[in-house]
Scaffold this motif. Structure first.
Motif, short mmCIF file in Angstrom:
data_model
loop_
_atom_site.label_atom_id
_atom_site.label_comp_id
_atom_site.label_asym_id
_atom_site.label_seq_id
_atom_site.Cartn_x
_atom_site.Cartn_y
_atom_site.Cartn_z
N TRP A 238 0.80 -1.34 0.50
CA TRP A 238 -0.05 -0.15 -0.10
C TRP A 238 0.70 1.48 0.08
CZ3 TRP A 238 -3.92 -2.19 3.90
CH2 TRP A 238 -4.40 -2.85 3.82
N GLY A 239 1.43 0.87 0.54
CA GLY A 239 2.68 2.47 0.73
C GLY A 239 3.18 2.43 -0.41
N ALA A 240 4.28 1.71 -0.94
CA ALA A 240 4.41 1.58 -1.93
C ALA A 240 3.47 1.87 -3.15
CB ALA A 240 4.75 0.75 -2.81
N MET A 241 2.42 1.93 -3.59
CA MET A 241 1.47 2.38 -4.60
C MET A 241 0.78 3.45 -4.85
SD MET A 241 -1.31 -1.25 -3.76
CE MET A 241 -2.95 -0.37 -4.96
N ILE A 242 1.13 4.43 -2.39
CA ILE A 242 0.84 5.76 -2.45
C ILE A 242 1.83 6.11 -3.07
CG2 ILE A 242 0.99 7.64 -0.74
CD1 ILE A 242 -0.65 5.74 1.00
N ALA A 243 3.23 5.47 -3.30
CA ALA A 243 3.96 5.94 -3.52
C ALA A 243 4.47 6.68 -5.36
CB ALA A 243 5.85 5.28 -3.74
N GLY A 244 3.36 5.22 -6.09
CA GLY A 244 2.89 5.28 -6.91
C GLY A 244 2.59 6.15 -7.79
N GLY A 245 1.50 6.43 -6.80
CA GLY A 245 0.59 7.39 -7.34
C GLY A 245 0.66 8.82 -7.68
N ARG A 246 2.02 8.97 -7.16
CA ARG A 246 2.75 9.92 -6.57
C ARG A 246 2.30 11.10 -8.06
NH1 ARG A 246 7.94 12.63 -3.92
NH2 ARG A 246 6.96 14.79 -3.42
N ALA A 247 2.71 11.00 -9.15
CA ALA A 247 3.20 11.65 -10.01
C ALA A 247 2.04 11.75 -10.34
CB ALA A 247 4.06 10.68 -10.82
N PHE A 248 0.89 11.25 -10.38
CA PHE A 248 -0.88 11.63 -11.67
C PHE A 248 -1.04 12.31 -10.34
CE2 PHE A 248 1.71 7.25 -12.22
CZ PHE A 248 1.75 7.67 -13.15
N VAL A 249 -0.98 12.43 -8.82
CA VAL A 249 -1.91 12.97 -8.22
C VAL A 249 -2.49 14.21 -8.08
CG1 VAL A 249 -0.58 14.12 -6.33
CG2 VAL A 249 -1.86 13.12 -5.33
N LEU A 250 -2.15 14.78 -9.09
CA LEU A 250 -2.89 16.43 -8.93
C LEU A 250 -4.31 16.06 -10.22
CD1 LEU A 250 -0.13 18.36 -9.82
CD2 LEU A 250 -1.39 17.96 -8.05
N ASP A 251 -4.09 15.28 -11.38
CA ASP A 251 -4.97 14.45 -11.76
C ASP A 251 -6.03 13.41 -11.65
OD1 ASP A 251 -5.07 16.67 -13.36
OD2 ASP A 251 -2.92 15.72 -14.85
N GLN A 252 -5.23 12.62 -11.43
CA GLN A 252 -5.54 10.72 -10.99
C GLN A 252 -5.96 10.56 -9.47
OE1 GLN A 252 -3.77 10.70 -13.84
NE2 GLN A 252 -5.54 11.62 -15.33
N TRP A 253 -5.87 11.14 -9.27
CA TRP A 253 -6.27 11.49 -7.89
C TRP A 253 -6.38 10.11 -6.56
CZ3 TRP A 253 -9.93 10.67 -5.11
CH2 TRP A 253 -11.66 10.84 -5.92
N TRP A 254 -7.63 9.98 -7.62
CA TRP A 254 -7.72 7.40 -7.06
C TRP A 254 -6.67 7.13 -6.58
CZ3 TRP A 254 -9.07 9.39 -11.59
CH2 TRP A 254 -8.71 9.62 -12.63
N VAL A 255 -5.60 7.29 -7.40
CA VAL A 255 -4.46 6.39 -7.29
C VAL A 255 -3.79 5.92 -6.55
CG1 VAL A 255 -2.38 5.57 -8.96
CG2 VAL A 255 -3.79 6.70 -10.07
N ALA A 256 -3.52 7.68 -5.51
CA ALA A 256 -2.98 7.44 -4.63
C ALA A 256 -4.07 7.33 -3.25
CB ALA A 256 -2.31 9.15 -4.05
N ALA A 257 -4.81 8.34 -3.36
CA ALA A 257 -6.10 7.89 -1.91
C ALA A 257 -6.30 6.96 -2.21
CB ALA A 257 -7.55 8.74 -2.79
N ALA A 258 -6.58 5.96 -2.84
CA ALA A 258 -7.78 4.40 -2.61
C ALA A 258 -6.45 2.83 -1.66
CB ALA A 258 -7.46 3.50 -3.49
N PRO A 259 -4.89 3.22 -1.88
CA PRO A 259 -4.19 2.45 -0.85
C PRO A 259 -3.92 3.11 0.61
CG PRO A 259 -3.31 3.92 -2.83
CD PRO A 259 -4.48 3.46 -3.27
N GLY A 260 -3.91 4.71 0.29
CA GLY A 260 -3.66 5.45 1.68
C GLY A 260 -4.71 5.36 2.69
N ALA A 261 -6.49 5.15 1.87
CA ALA A 261 -7.99 4.63 2.53
C ALA A 261 -7.41 3.45 3.22
CB ALA A 261 -8.78 4.87 1.76
N ALA A 262 -6.95 2.30 2.65
CA ALA A 262 -6.87 1.47 2.76
C ALA A 262 -6.48 1.31 4.60
CB ALA A 262 -6.49 0.56 2.03
N ILE A 263 -5.16 1.74 4.08
CA ILE A 263 -3.89 1.97 4.90
C ILE A 263 -4.86 2.80 6.65
CG2 ILE A 263 -1.97 3.14 6.36
CD1 ILE A 263 -0.60 3.24 3.37
N PHE A 264 -5.16 3.89 6.65
CA PHE A 264 -5.60 4.37 7.37
C PHE A 264 -7.08 3.85 7.79
CE2 PHE A 264 -9.82 7.30 8.35
CZ PHE A 264 -9.47 7.72 9.57
N VAL A 265 -7.89 3.18 7.17
CA VAL A 265 -8.66 1.79 7.64
C VAL A 265 -8.55 1.01 8.63
CG1 VAL A 265 -10.45 0.60 7.32
CG2 VAL A 265 -10.63 2.48 6.07
N VAL A 266 -7.61 0.33 8.12
CA VAL A 266 -6.89 -0.80 8.97
C VAL A 266 -6.07 -0.43 10.06
CG1 VAL A 266 -4.70 -2.83 8.99
CG2 VAL A 266 -6.43 -2.94 6.64
#
Lengths: 287, 333
Positions: A238-266
């Motif tokens: 999940w952490g690495a997925m957030i890092a992967g989504g960082r480059a696209f966070v301005l337009d495709q925010w869900w790529v980083a948002a989803a794994p972060g939400a998973a970390i948060f819930v757990v």
């Protein structure tokens, strides 16, 4: 009433009290679901977590086909999240299995032996307690080389000191108890007292403490993964997925948002469960 | 006097332990330092010569002694990435981290203490629950993720704050460096446009760090206040007809402040550490970003130097917290 009956009724009372704590039960249910998801990931995941369709499904927003959207490699994010549950559980479980026994052994030996053994062991423990944990884990992980196993070792090496302190305090409490004196009078060896009486006695409070620490361990592991020191691509950590989504966070925010939400819930679930366990087992600290 | 000696000795031992740990980590690195210096085309003889010059074939104790001597002289080795001495690099980037962490702790204390007091007074009611939930969220969220999401929302979508970095490019060389704290330097130079730009960049990461320290500070304030409000002197003061506000803020909070100082000091140190992930997200050119860059480029001298500095700051803050506790509470003296 004999001792066993009292203990059983106490256990029953605690269990009822725990079940009455709705938030703690929520945490327990979420974690049970997490375990189920991790076990059943291959059957639950709608797509392959490692293979994406770069031509057709790159960076799609959430839809009926891809509930959590797709990432920059065209992989289904939901499938990756489901498989990522395995990695999270693996890290948390392994850290607990390494750090808790180390703390238990160091703490009980220090408390039981006393004298210079105690002084030396506790000095070392305090030393590690005085260090910033995240930075130390980062430096260790960097030195050992990136990878999930090394990340586990790095986190475990920084996680054991509080357990040692706790185990020592418990040991000091029980070392003078009647049942230990009686055992000693019966001629039990120190090793036997340590292994069969003191360590099991210190275990329950240690388990609560570990449960309370789980959220922190998950966040540290995610931080290591985010910095590229944990699980390596294409593992769906999940952490690495957030890092992967960082480059696209301005337009495709869900790529980083989803794994972060998973970390948060757990980690929230672990916090709720830990709080509930503490309230039941140690009512004094409930304030 | 005896306690002072014990404190000094304890701190020295802890620092020595930290040095031993960084030294040890530097030893277990799978990269052969000699190979890094000589290059992979070097002959066996050249490698041996480099090892000799690096002192690598001496006993470990001697090597550790050399390491201690170097650190004592402020020599943390050279960074592979920047080709500067690590100590110079750290001196350059540290003020940025200090500025961020200080703003964060200020927010955390100014909001967290009154919130904690309020929650203690309204125990079990809505405010109390709100403080509890705030804390729970803070303990459960990955800070780097929250930072990214906040950046998208407040910078990209709403445009309320400035983006990553410390200051707009236009002001980059506009303020002469005095303290290294951009807001202070801007004020000293009288360049208010630069100050405004710096504050706009500082706001979001500072609020983020402030939130995490608020979660901790308010929770601890609440429990310290609950403990104080139960005590007899509070009942006695109320019985004497002292106003409730005075009882709470003058009597109870003053006593709760003693353990709170420790909490704040530890929280401040924690923010310095938390800045590693935050700075990465906000491209904040501080110690955290320096360490992260070094990590990703296997620049071990820089990583260990940074670890050493953060660790030392941590240890010193622990010491300060301990000492303040003694000064504020005469019973411990």
């Amino acid at each position: 009433m004999n001792q066993a009956v009292i203990e059983q009724s106490l256990r029953g009372k605690r269990w009822r009290q725990f079940r009455g704590n709705r938030l703690a039960m929520c945490g327990a249910v979420v974690l049970a679901l997490l375990v189920l998801v991790a076990l059943a990931a291959p059957w639950l995941a709608p797509f392959d977590p490692h293979l994406g369709d770069l031509q057709h499904t790159r960076l799609l927003s959430p839809s009926a086909a891809h509930w959590a959207g797709t990432d920059e490699q065209g992989r289904d994010i939901l499938s990756r999240l489901l498989f990522g549950a395995r990695i999270t559980l693996y890290i948390v479980g392994l850290v607990a299995v390494i750090a808790a026994p180390v703390g238990l052994v160091v703490g009980t030996i220090a408390g039981f032996a006393g004298g210079w053994v105690d002084t030396i062991l506790m000095r070392v423990t305090d030393l590690f307690l005085a260090f910033p944990r995240l930075i130390l884990a980062l430096a260790l992980a960097a030195a050992l080389g990136p990878g999930i196993g090394n990340a586990v070792i790095a986190i475990a090496l920084t996680a054991w000191p509080p357990y040692a302190r706790l185990a020592r305090a418990e040991t000091l409490l029980y070392a003078k108890a009647d049942f230990v004196r009686a055992t000693r009078a019966l001629g039990a060896s120190p090793m036997r007292i340590l292994l069969h009486h003191l360590m099991p006695a210190a275990l329950p409070s240690l388990i609560v403490r570990v449960a309370l620490d789980m959220a922190g361990i998950i966040l540290t592991a995610a931080g290591l993964g985010f910095l590229g020191l944990g699980a390596q691509p294409p593992a769906p950590e999940w952490g690495a997925m957030i890092a992967g989504g960082r480059a696209f966070v301005l337009d495709q925010w869900w790529v980083a948002a989803a794994p972060g939400a998973a970390i948060f819930v757990v980690s929230m679930a672990f916090n709720l469960l830990g709080d509930g366990l503490r309230d039941v087992l140690d009512p004094k600290s409930a304030d | 006097m005896k306690t002072a000696l014990r404190f000094a000795l304890g701190t020295a031992l802890t620092l020595l332990g930290l040095l031993a740990v960084t030294f040890f980590i530097g030893r277990v690195v799978p990269i052969d330092p000699a190979l890094a210096v000589a290059g992979d085309r070097a002959t066996e003889a050249q490698l041996a010569a480099v090892r000799e010059s690096l002192g690598m074939n001496r006993p470990l104790v001697v090597q550790f002694g050399r390491y201690l001597r170097d650190v004592a002289h402020g020599d943390l080795g050279q960074s592979i990435l920047t080709a500067n001495p690590v100590s110079e690099d750290i001196a350059r980037v540290f003020p940025a981290t200090l500025e961020l962490a200080t703003a964060g702790i200020a927010i955390g204390v100014v909001l967290g203490v009154p919130l904690g007091v309020w929650a203690a007074l309204r125990r079990g009611r809505a405010v109390d629950q709100a403080v509890r939930v705030t804390g729970l969220l803070g303990y459960s969220m990955p800070i780097f993720w929250l930072g990214m999401m906040a950046l998208v929302l407040f910078y990209v979508r709403l445009g309320w704050v400035a983006g990553p970095g410390r200051i707009d490019l236009a002001y980059y060389y506009a303020v002469p460096r005095v303290t290294g704290l951009l807001v202070v330097d801007g004020l000293l130079a009288g360049n208010f446009a630069a100050v405004r730009s710096a504050l706009a960049h500082l706001a979001l990461p500072a609020v983020l760090l402030g939130y995490f320290s608020l979660a901790y500070v308010s929770r601890m304030t609440r429990s310290f206040m609950l403990a104080e409000l139960k005590k007899e002197y509070v009942t006695a003061a109320r019985g004497r007809g002292v106003s409730e506000a005075r009882v709470v803020w003058r009597h109870a909070l003053r006593n709760a402040a003693v353990p709170l100082v420790t909490v704040v000091a530890l929280s401040y140190a924690g923010l310095l550490e938390g800045s590693v992930l935050t700075e990465t997200v906000f491209s904040w050119p501080g110690l955290g970003q320096y360490i992260t860059n070094a990590l990703q480029n296997a620049d071990m001298n820089a990583v260990l130097g940074g670890t050493l500095v953060v660790g030392s700051v941590f240890i010193v803050f622990n010491l300060i917290a301990d000492l303040l506790y003694r000064v504020l509470d005469p019973r411990v003296r």
